[in-house]
Design a protein around this motif. Structure first.
Motif, PDB file in Angstrom:
ATOM      1  N   ILE A 218       0.876  -1.172   0.000  1.00 49.11           N
ATOM      2  CA  ILE A 218       0.000   0.000   0.000  1.00 49.11           C
ATOM      3  C   ILE A 218       0.907   1.214   0.000  1.00 49.11           C
ATOM      4  O   ILE A 218       1.857   1.272   0.778  1.00 49.11           O
ATOM      5  CB  ILE A 218      -0.927   0.003   1.240  1.00 49.11           C
ATOM      6  CG1 ILE A 218      -1.733  -1.299   1.305  1.00 49.11           C
ATOM      7  CG2 ILE A 218      -1.873   1.196   1.197  1.00 49.11           C
ATOM      8  CD1 ILE A 218      -2.494  -1.490   2.622  1.00 49.11           C
ATOM      9  N   ASP A 219       0.646   2.168  -0.874  1.00 52.44           N
ATOM     10  CA  ASP A 219       1.527   3.320  -1.063  1.00 52.44           C
ATOM     11  C   ASP A 219       0.989   4.529  -0.308  1.00 52.44           C
ATOM     12  O   ASP A 219       0.177   5.294  -0.845  1.00 52.44           O
ATOM     13  CB  ASP A 219       1.640   3.614  -2.560  1.00 52.44           C
ATOM     14  CG  ASP A 219       2.517   4.821  -2.869  1.00 52.44           C
ATOM     15  OD1 ASP A 219       3.129   5.368  -1.930  1.00 52.44           O
ATOM     16  OD2 ASP A 219       2.575   5.214  -4.050  1.00 52.44           O
ATOM     17  N   PRO A 220       1.436   4.742   0.934  1.00 50.65           N
ATOM     18  CA  PRO A 220       0.905   5.877   1.696  1.00 50.65           C
ATOM     19  C   PRO A 220       1.351   7.220   1.150  1.00 50.65           C
ATOM     20  O   PRO A 220       0.709   8.238   1.403  1.00 50.65           O
ATOM     21  CB  PRO A 220       1.455   5.634   3.101  1.00 50.65           C
ATOM     22  CG  PRO A 220       2.714   4.854   2.885  1.00 50.65           C
ATOM     23  CD  PRO A 220       2.439   3.987   1.694  1.00 50.65           C
ATOM     24  N   GLY A 221       2.440   7.234   0.386  1.00 45.16           N
ATOM     25  CA  GLY A 221       2.940   8.492  -0.173  1.00 45.16           C
ATOM     26  C   GLY A 221       2.018   9.107  -1.200  1.00 45.16           C
ATOM     27  O   GLY A 221       2.065  10.319  -1.438  1.00 45.16           O
ATOM     28  N   THR A 222       1.184   8.304  -1.831  1.00 43.42           N
ATOM     29  CA  THR A 222       0.203   8.831  -2.789  1.00 43.42           C
ATOM     30  C   THR A 222      -1.212   8.420  -2.375  1.00 43.42           C
ATOM     31  O   THR A 222      -2.033   8.031  -3.187  1.00 43.42           O
ATOM     32  CB  THR A 222       0.509   8.414  -4.240  1.00 43.42           C
ATOM     33  OG1 THR A 222       0.574   6.981  -4.334  1.00 43.42           O
ATOM     34  CG2 THR A 222       1.833   8.996  -4.705  1.00 43.42           C
ATOM     35  N   GLY A 223      -1.452   8.515  -1.066  1.00 48.68           N
ATOM     36  CA  GLY A 223      -2.809   8.409  -0.558  1.00 48.68           C
ATOM     37  C   GLY A 223      -3.295   7.040  -0.171  1.00 48.68           C
ATOM     38  O   GLY A 223      -4.465   6.880   0.192  1.00 48.68           O
ATOM     39  N   GLY A 224      -2.439   6.008  -0.241  1.00 47.56           N
ATOM     40  CA  GLY A 224      -2.894   4.665   0.061  1.00 47.56           C
ATOM     41  C   GLY A 224      -3.357   4.498   1.492  1.00 47.56           C
ATOM     42  O   GLY A 224      -2.735   5.017   2.423  1.00 47.56           O
ATOM     43  N   LYS A 225      -4.456   3.780   1.692  1.00 48.53           N
ATOM     44  CA  LYS A 225      -5.049   3.557   3.005  1.00 48.53           C
ATOM     45  C   LYS A 225      -5.555   2.118   3.101  1.00 48.53           C
ATOM     46  O   LYS A 225      -6.219   1.635   2.176  1.00 48.53           O
ATOM     47  CB  LYS A 225      -6.234   4.497   3.252  1.00 48.53           C
ATOM     48  CG  LYS A 225      -5.882   5.975   3.266  1.00 48.53           C
ATOM     49  CD  LYS A 225      -5.098   6.348   4.515  1.00 48.53           C
ATOM     50  CE  LYS A 225      -4.828   7.836   4.571  1.00 48.53           C
ATOM     51  NZ  LYS A 225      -3.982   8.187   5.747  1.00 48.53           N
ATOM     52  N   ILE A 226      -5.276   1.466   4.216  1.00 48.77           N
ATOM     53  CA  ILE A 226      -5.758   0.095   4.351  1.00 48.77           C
ATOM     54  C   ILE A 226      -7.281   0.058   4.461  1.00 48.77           C
ATOM     55  O   ILE A 226      -7.925  -0.885   3.985  1.00 48.77           O
ATOM     56  CB  ILE A 226      -5.083  -0.642   5.521  1.00 48.77           C
ATOM     57  CG1 ILE A 226      -5.442  -2.137   5.437  1.00 48.77           C
ATOM     58  CG2 ILE A 226      -5.456  -0.016   6.859  1.00 48.77           C
ATOM     59  CD1 ILE A 226      -4.601  -3.040   6.284  1.00 48.77           C
ATOM     60  N   THR A 227      -7.891   1.081   5.048  1.00 50.85           N
ATOM     61  CA  THR A 227      -9.359   1.108   5.079  1.00 50.85           C
ATOM     62  C   THR A 227      -9.929   1.171   3.668  1.00 50.85           C
ATOM     63  O   THR A 227     -10.976   0.584   3.383  1.00 50.85           O
ATOM     64  CB  THR A 227      -9.863   2.304   5.894  1.00 50.85           C
ATOM     65  OG1 THR A 227      -9.266   3.501   5.396  1.00 50.85           O
ATOM     66  CG2 THR A 227      -9.532   2.151   7.357  1.00 50.85           C
ATOM     67  N   GLY A 228      -9.228   1.877   2.770  1.00 55.13           N
ATOM     68  CA  GLY A 228      -9.652   1.938   1.383  1.00 55.13           C
ATOM     69  C   GLY A 228      -9.479   0.615   0.667  1.00 55.13           C
ATOM     70  O   GLY A 228     -10.293   0.254  -0.202  1.00 55.13           O
ATOM     71  N   MET A 229      -8.427  -0.134   1.015  1.00 53.37           N
ATOM     72  CA  MET A 229      -8.249  -1.468   0.439  1.00 53.37           C
ATOM     73  C   MET A 229      -9.411  -2.374   0.826  1.00 53.37           C
ATOM     74  O   MET A 229      -9.931  -3.137   0.000  1.00 53.37           O
ATOM     75  CB  MET A 229      -6.927  -2.066   0.920  1.00 53.37           C
ATOM     76  CG  MET A 229      -5.680  -1.380   0.395  1.00 53.37           C
ATOM     77  SD  MET A 229      -5.311  -1.754  -1.340  1.00 53.37           S
ATOM     78  CE  MET A 229      -4.726  -3.447  -1.225  1.00 53.37           C
ATOM     79  N   ILE A 230      -9.817  -2.288   2.092  1.00 56.23           N
ATOM     80  CA  ILE A 230     -10.950  -3.095   2.555  1.00 56.23           C
ATOM     81  C   ILE A 230     -12.235  -2.678   1.841  1.00 56.23           C
ATOM     82  O   ILE A 230     -13.020  -3.518   1.386  1.00 56.23           O
ATOM     83  CB  ILE A 230     -11.098  -2.964   4.081  1.00 56.23           C
ATOM     84  CG1 ILE A 230      -9.878  -3.570   4.778  1.00 56.23           C
ATOM     85  CG2 ILE A 230     -12.384  -3.625   4.569  1.00 56.23           C
ATOM     86  CD1 ILE A 230      -9.739  -3.183   6.239  1.00 56.23           C
ATOM     87  N   ALA A 231     -12.441  -1.369   1.713  1.00 56.23           N
ATOM     88  CA  ALA A 231     -13.636  -0.874   1.018  1.00 56.23           C
ATOM     89  C   ALA A 231     -13.642  -1.286  -0.445  1.00 56.23           C
ATOM     90  O   ALA A 231     -14.697  -1.600  -1.010  1.00 56.23           O
ATOM     91  CB  ALA A 231     -13.716   0.647   1.141  1.00 56.23           C
ATOM     92  N   ALA A 232     -12.474  -1.300  -1.081  1.00 61.13           N
ATOM     93  CA  ALA A 232     -12.385  -1.727  -2.482  1.00 61.13           C
ATOM     94  C   ALA A 232     -12.792  -3.187  -2.624  1.00 61.13           C
ATOM     95  O   ALA A 232     -13.540  -3.561  -3.536  1.00 61.13           O
ATOM     96  CB  ALA A 232     -10.966  -1.512  -3.004  1.00 61.13           C
ATOM     97  N   ALA A 233     -12.295  -4.025  -1.726  1.00 62.80           N
ATOM     98  CA  ALA A 233     -12.676  -5.441  -1.767  1.00 62.80           C
ATOM     99  C   ALA A 233     -14.176  -5.603  -1.560  1.00 62.80           C
ATOM    100  O   ALA A 233     -14.838  -6.379  -2.267  1.00 62.80           O
ATOM    101  CB  ALA A 233     -11.898  -6.218  -0.712  1.00 62.80           C
TER     102      ALA A 233
END
Length: 342
Positions: A243-258
């Motif tokens: 997950i690339d936090p430098g360009t906005g990556g968020k683990i909550t967003g990964m979960i929401a995407a799934a």
């Protein structure tokens, strides 16, 4: 780490797992000669590789992964290998493709595209801005294709960036991987802020932006008639993701995407991961559940005041490691990724 690119790998699946662009405290081992590492171990202080050398070696390692072809529907094909997965819709309206592999893979990608027929590539869709998904934009645009992506893909490719925790030096210092702005000819020629639809070859391609997940530029591509969904790097099948936090990556967003894709998929849907084998709804469900568990455990440690290294020392993913630590990234490294992406 599970695999060493300096050694012969025992299977193509291992090579695919090893090709993911991921953080890693031993990442340098996979990219530079054993003589350099021996010199370091002997007490010498070899000069750190330049960002350009590191990026070139990463591209070369991606390109070493063999390309395989898999038919997903009558007119939808997946090329799997050097830099993840490319999906192509082919027909009388031309070729419409998702992602483009790394730059050195261009000759074999072009050969594979030509092997589908004489129709030109009309449209290239970038699932996000990272180089292993956009490297051949310029070649395809030069051949007549329009590159289509989210607004943030154009923005991120237009800027310099440093991807965090790509490797750890001998002194324990984390180093970033630097990217200069992409040349103008590689930038998307058409962008959209939220959603976009294409009609071609009897198929509907529905594109939708995710809330920040792997990056802030992620989109999925739903081939609605074929029942195929390409998720880019919001899905790493069978392995811990980067997950690339430098360009906005968020683990909550990964979960929401799934969760979003699970709401669209049925048991017959073919789900194309950014890295890893072709997946299905069950595979994505397992990935989503692992992300939730990982987030909750690291959040608890972070909320208790633990530093990233203190969180690593707690070994919160020990029970997940047998199933998920099969790529370059291992559980200790994923703790750091999650910590930064909370």
């Amino acid at each position: 780490m599970k695999f060493n690119f300096l050694q012969k790998q025992s299977s193509r699946r291992e090579m695919l797992q090893g090709s993911a662009t991921l953080a890693g405290s031993a990442f340098l081992v996979h990219l530079f000669p054993a003589t350099l590492l021996r010199a370091s171990a002997a007490g010498y202080a070899p000069q750190a590789p330049s960002p350009a050398d590191l990026l070139a070696n990463m591209r070369a390692k991606f390109n070493a992964v063999p390309m395989e072809t898999q038919k997903l529907a009558d007119n939808v094909t997946m090329f799997d290998g050097p830099g993840g997965a490319v999906v192509v819709l082919n027909g009388p309206d031309g070729k419409f493709m998702v992602d483009t592999f790394v730059l050195p893979a261009w000759p074999k990608l072009k050969e594979a595209l030509d092997g589908l027929g004489n129709a030109p590539v009309k449209c290239v869709i970038d699932t996000h801005w990272h180089f292993d998904h956009t490297d051949n934009n310029a070649q395809l645009h030069a051949a007549g294709a329009t590159v289509l992506a989210h607004d943030n893909t154009w923005k991120r490719m237009s800027e310099p960036h440093d991807l965090p925790i790509l490797y750890r030096g001998a002194d324990g210092t984390l180093h970033d991987l630097h990217f200069d702005p992409s040349p103008a000819e590689a930038l998307p020629q058409q962008t959209f802020p939220d959603s976009y639809k294409l009609q071609a070859n009897g198929e509907t391609l529905a594109l939708q932006h995710f809330a920040p997940a792997h990056t802030d530029s992620d989109v999925y591509v739903h081939f609605q008639k074929a029942n195929v969904i390409s998720m880019g790097d919001t899905f790493f099948n069978g392995m811990y993701p980067y997950i690339d936090p430098g360009t906005g990556g968020k683990i909550t967003g990964m979960i929401a995407a799934a969760d979003k894709i699970l709401s669209l998929a049925d048991n017959d849907t073919k789900i194309v991961a950014g890295h890893g084998p072709l997946g299905n709804k069950a595979d994505l469900t397992k990935f989503r559940d692992m992300l939730i568990t990982s987030r909750d455990r690291v959040q608890k440690l972070k909320s208790a005041g633990k530093s990233a290294q203190e969180a690593v020392a707690e070994k919160p993913f020990a029970d997940l490691e047998p199933a998920w630590g099969k790529g370059i990234i291992n559980g200790d490294q994923f703790v750091q990724v999650v910590y930064l992406a909370l």
